[in-house]
Scaffold this active site. Sequence first.
Site, mmCIF file in Angstrom:
data_model
loop_
_atom_site.group_PDB
_atom_site.id
_atom_site.type_symbol
_atom_site.label_atom_id
_atom_site.label_comp_id
_atom_site.label_asym_id
_atom_site.label_seq_id
_atom_site.Cartn_x
_atom_site.Cartn_y
_atom_site.Cartn_z
ATOM 1 N N GLU A 166 -5.891 9.764 -1.072
ATOM 2 C CA GLU A 166 -5.881 8.950 0.079
ATOM 3 C C GLU A 166 -6.825 10.088 1.028
ATOM 4 O O GLU A 166 -6.207 11.165 1.337
ATOM 5 C CB GLU A 166 -4.639 8.799 0.638
ATOM 6 C CG GLU A 166 -4.784 7.929 1.974
ATOM 7 C CD GLU A 166 -3.288 7.181 2.599
ATOM 8 O OE1 GLU A 166 -2.556 7.158 1.661
ATOM 9 O OE2 GLU A 166 -3.689 6.577 3.446
ATOM 10 N N GLU B 144 -6.170 14.813 5.355
ATOM 11 C CA GLU B 144 -6.198 14.567 6.716
ATOM 12 C C GLU B 144 -6.311 15.846 7.416
ATOM 13 O O GLU B 144 -5.608 16.858 7.730
ATOM 14 C CB GLU B 144 -4.858 14.005 7.243
ATOM 15 C CG GLU B 144 -4.747 13.534 8.482
ATOM 16 C CD GLU B 144 -5.738 12.650 9.219
ATOM 17 O OE1 GLU B 144 -6.040 11.528 8.742
ATOM 18 O OE2 GLU B 144 -6.688 13.225 9.977
ATOM 19 N N ASP C 240 -10.983 18.374 5.991
ATOM 20 C CA ASP C 240 -11.775 17.349 5.496
ATOM 21 C C ASP C 240 -11.810 17.186 4.002
ATOM 22 O O ASP C 240 -11.755 18.194 3.265
ATOM 23 C CB ASP C 240 -13.301 17.969 5.844
ATOM 24 C CG ASP C 240 -14.484 17.024 5.716
ATOM 25 O OD1 ASP C 240 -14.515 16.273 4.501
ATOM 26 O OD2 ASP C 240 -15.596 17.169 6.461
ATOM 27 N N ASP D 61 -12.252 6.374 10.592
ATOM 28 C CA ASP D 61 -12.902 6.773 11.923
ATOM 29 C C ASP D 61 -14.326 5.687 11.906
ATOM 30 O O ASP D 61 -15.055 5.919 11.255
ATOM 31 C CB ASP D 61 -13.427 8.019 12.219
ATOM 32 C CG ASP D 61 -12.188 8.908 12.126
ATOM 33 O OD1 ASP D 61 -11.797 9.133 13.474
ATOM 34 O OD2 ASP D 61 -11.554 9.212 11.426
ATOM 35 N N THR E 38 0.078 0.297 8.459
ATOM 36 C CA THR E 38 0.137 1.713 9.303
ATOM 37 C C THR E 38 0.293 1.384 10.897
ATOM 38 O O THR E 38 -0.231 0.280 11.130
ATOM 39 C CB THR E 38 -0.854 2.786 8.762
ATOM 40 O OG1 THR E 38 -2.026 2.082 9.623
ATOM 41 C CG2 THR E 38 -1.020 2.893 7.627
ATOM 42 N N TYR F 201 -1.662 2.666 12.879
ATOM 43 C CA TYR F 201 -2.892 2.610 13.440
ATOM 44 C C TYR F 201 -3.469 1.197 13.261
ATOM 45 O O TYR F 201 -3.946 0.842 14.057
ATOM 46 C CB TYR F 201 -3.844 3.655 12.948
ATOM 47 C CG TYR F 201 -5.028 3.549 13.236
ATOM 48 C CD1 TYR F 201 -5.582 4.310 14.302
ATOM 49 C CD2 TYR F 201 -6.064 2.730 12.488
ATOM 50 C CE1 TYR F 201 -7.173 4.040 14.702
ATOM 51 C CE2 TYR F 201 -7.447 2.630 12.880
ATOM 52 C CZ TYR F 201 -7.957 2.997 14.150
ATOM 53 O OH TYR F 201 -9.195 3.093 14.453
ATOM 54 N N GLU F 202 -3.342 0.635 12.064
ATOM 55 C CA GLU F 202 -3.937 -0.587 11.738
ATOM 56 C C GLU F 202 -3.378 -1.601 12.560
ATOM 57 O O GLU F 202 -3.858 -2.367 13.255
ATOM 58 C CB GLU F 202 -3.499 -0.942 10.303
ATOM 59 C CG GLU F 202 -3.729 -2.178 9.649
ATOM 60 C CD GLU F 202 -3.057 -2.504 8.256
ATOM 61 O OE1 GLU F 202 -2.927 -1.535 7.587
ATOM 62 O OE2 GLU F 202 -2.934 -3.679 8.041
HETATM 63 C C1 LIG Z 1 -8.811 5.690 12.176
HETATM 64 S S1 LIG Z 1 -7.716 6.765 11.487
HETATM 65 C C2 LIG Z 1 -6.731 5.834 10.225
HETATM 66 C C3 LIG Z 1 -5.673 6.558 9.371
HETATM 67 C C4 LIG Z 1 -4.991 5.998 8.323
HETATM 68 N N1 LIG Z 1 -5.679 5.740 7.077
HETATM 69 C C5 LIG Z 1 -4.264 4.435 8.791
HETATM 70 O O1 LIG Z 1 -4.875 3.550 8.296
HETATM 71 O O2 LIG Z 1 -3.482 4.431 9.555
HETATM 72 C C6 LIG Z 1 -8.791 7.684 10.281
HETATM 73 C C7 LIG Z 1 -8.251 8.949 9.931
HETATM 74 O O3 LIG Z 1 -9.343 9.652 8.934
HETATM 75 C C8 LIG Z 1 -9.393 11.040 9.243
HETATM 76 N N2 LIG Z 1 -10.661 11.628 8.485
HETATM 77 C C9 LIG Z 1 -12.054 11.305 9.022
HETATM 78 N N3 LIG Z 1 -12.757 11.947 8.209
HETATM 79 C C10 LIG Z 1 -12.143 12.569 7.315
HETATM 80 C C11 LIG Z 1 -12.475 13.382 6.175
HETATM 81 N N4 LIG Z 1 -13.752 13.713 5.956
HETATM 82 N N5 LIG Z 1 -11.478 13.811 5.333
HETATM 83 C C12 LIG Z 1 -10.326 13.515 5.540
HETATM 84 N N6 LIG Z 1 -9.874 12.614 6.557
HETATM 85 C C13 LIG Z 1 -10.745 12.416 7.411
HETATM 86 C C14 LIG Z 1 -9.338 11.276 10.593
HETATM 87 O O4 LIG Z 1 -8.817 12.325 11.067
HETATM 88 C C15 LIG Z 1 -8.390 9.983 10.882
HETATM 89 O O5 LIG Z 1 -7.123 10.498 11.196
#
Ligand SMILES: C[S@@+](CC[C@H](N)C(=O)[O-])C[C@H]1O[C@@H](n2cnc3c(N)ncnc32)[C@H](O)[C@@H]1O
Length: 232
Positions: free
Chosen positions: A64, A89, A116, A138, A212, A214-215
């Site tokens: 994930e 994350e 990352d 994001d 989630t 956030y969603e």
């Molecule tokens: C908008 S949030 C959504 C979180 C979750 N997937 C949800 O649906 O509730 C997007 C997440 O992706 C993470 N993210 C962005 N680029 C990433 C990367 N290259 N590797 C890992 N995580 C990343 C961000 O830190 C952020 O917490």
Amino acid sequence: MTDADEARYRDQPLRSFGRTGGRPLSPRQKALMAGALDTWRIPEGEEAIDLNVLFPEKKTFWLEIGFGGAEHMIAQAARNPDTGIIGCEPFLEGVAKALAGIEDTGASNIRLWPDDARPLMARLPDQSLDRVFILFPDPWPKRRQHKRRLVQPAFLEALYPKLKPGGHLRFATDVKSYADEALLTFLSDGRFEWLAGAADDWRVSPADHVTTRYESKQLGDCRPVWFDFRIG
Ligand SMILES: C[S@@+](CC[C@H](N)C(=O)[O-])C[C@H]1O[C@@H](n2cnc3c(N)ncnc32)[C@H](O)[C@@H]1O
């Protein structure tokens, strides 16, 4: 900046995430970050990751990317005890929430990469992942920010070999321009078979999805779309 630093930064992909810090961590979260994180994190390094060593006795392996508050990952781990799940994350509050979720549920089939996902992906063996989730990445909504979006041809080039033939990938977003761009990117790649047969297959939340926080905030500009792909 030294020549070596310059070369290192030049070779890194553009940052696809926003802040990594957030609100101050609670005392419990601080304690988990100082203690339990070492138990569950994948060590930094360059060496290849053997998933059979990381998850002894697990048969299937999921990734994930960007688990946010970890609700989906924690629930999927409980529902799928024979699966090993790597969660990536860089947002530290999210990592602390994942650690709390692991402690609360007693999950033993999650490993965390608090950074990352891309350098982690490079260390995974080819054809090792059964499923990948990229849920509400994001959005980078402004046109000049689109280059920071995770789903790009180069990202798929790096991810595709890590998936097993017949493996699955789920992408979701509630940002229209990202939905359009991501679908085009996956389909143009040609190796991701879109499983939608009817409109409800992409506009209705899949039966095995976990919503989630956030969603639920519905911060985007369209209803969520769900793109499920099979790896050819
Ligand atoms: C908008 S949030 C959504 C979180 C979750 N997937 C949800 O649906 O509730 C997007 C997440 O992706 C993470 N993210 C962005 N680029 C990433 C990367 N290259 N590797 C890992 N995580 C990343 C961000 O830190 C952020 O917490």
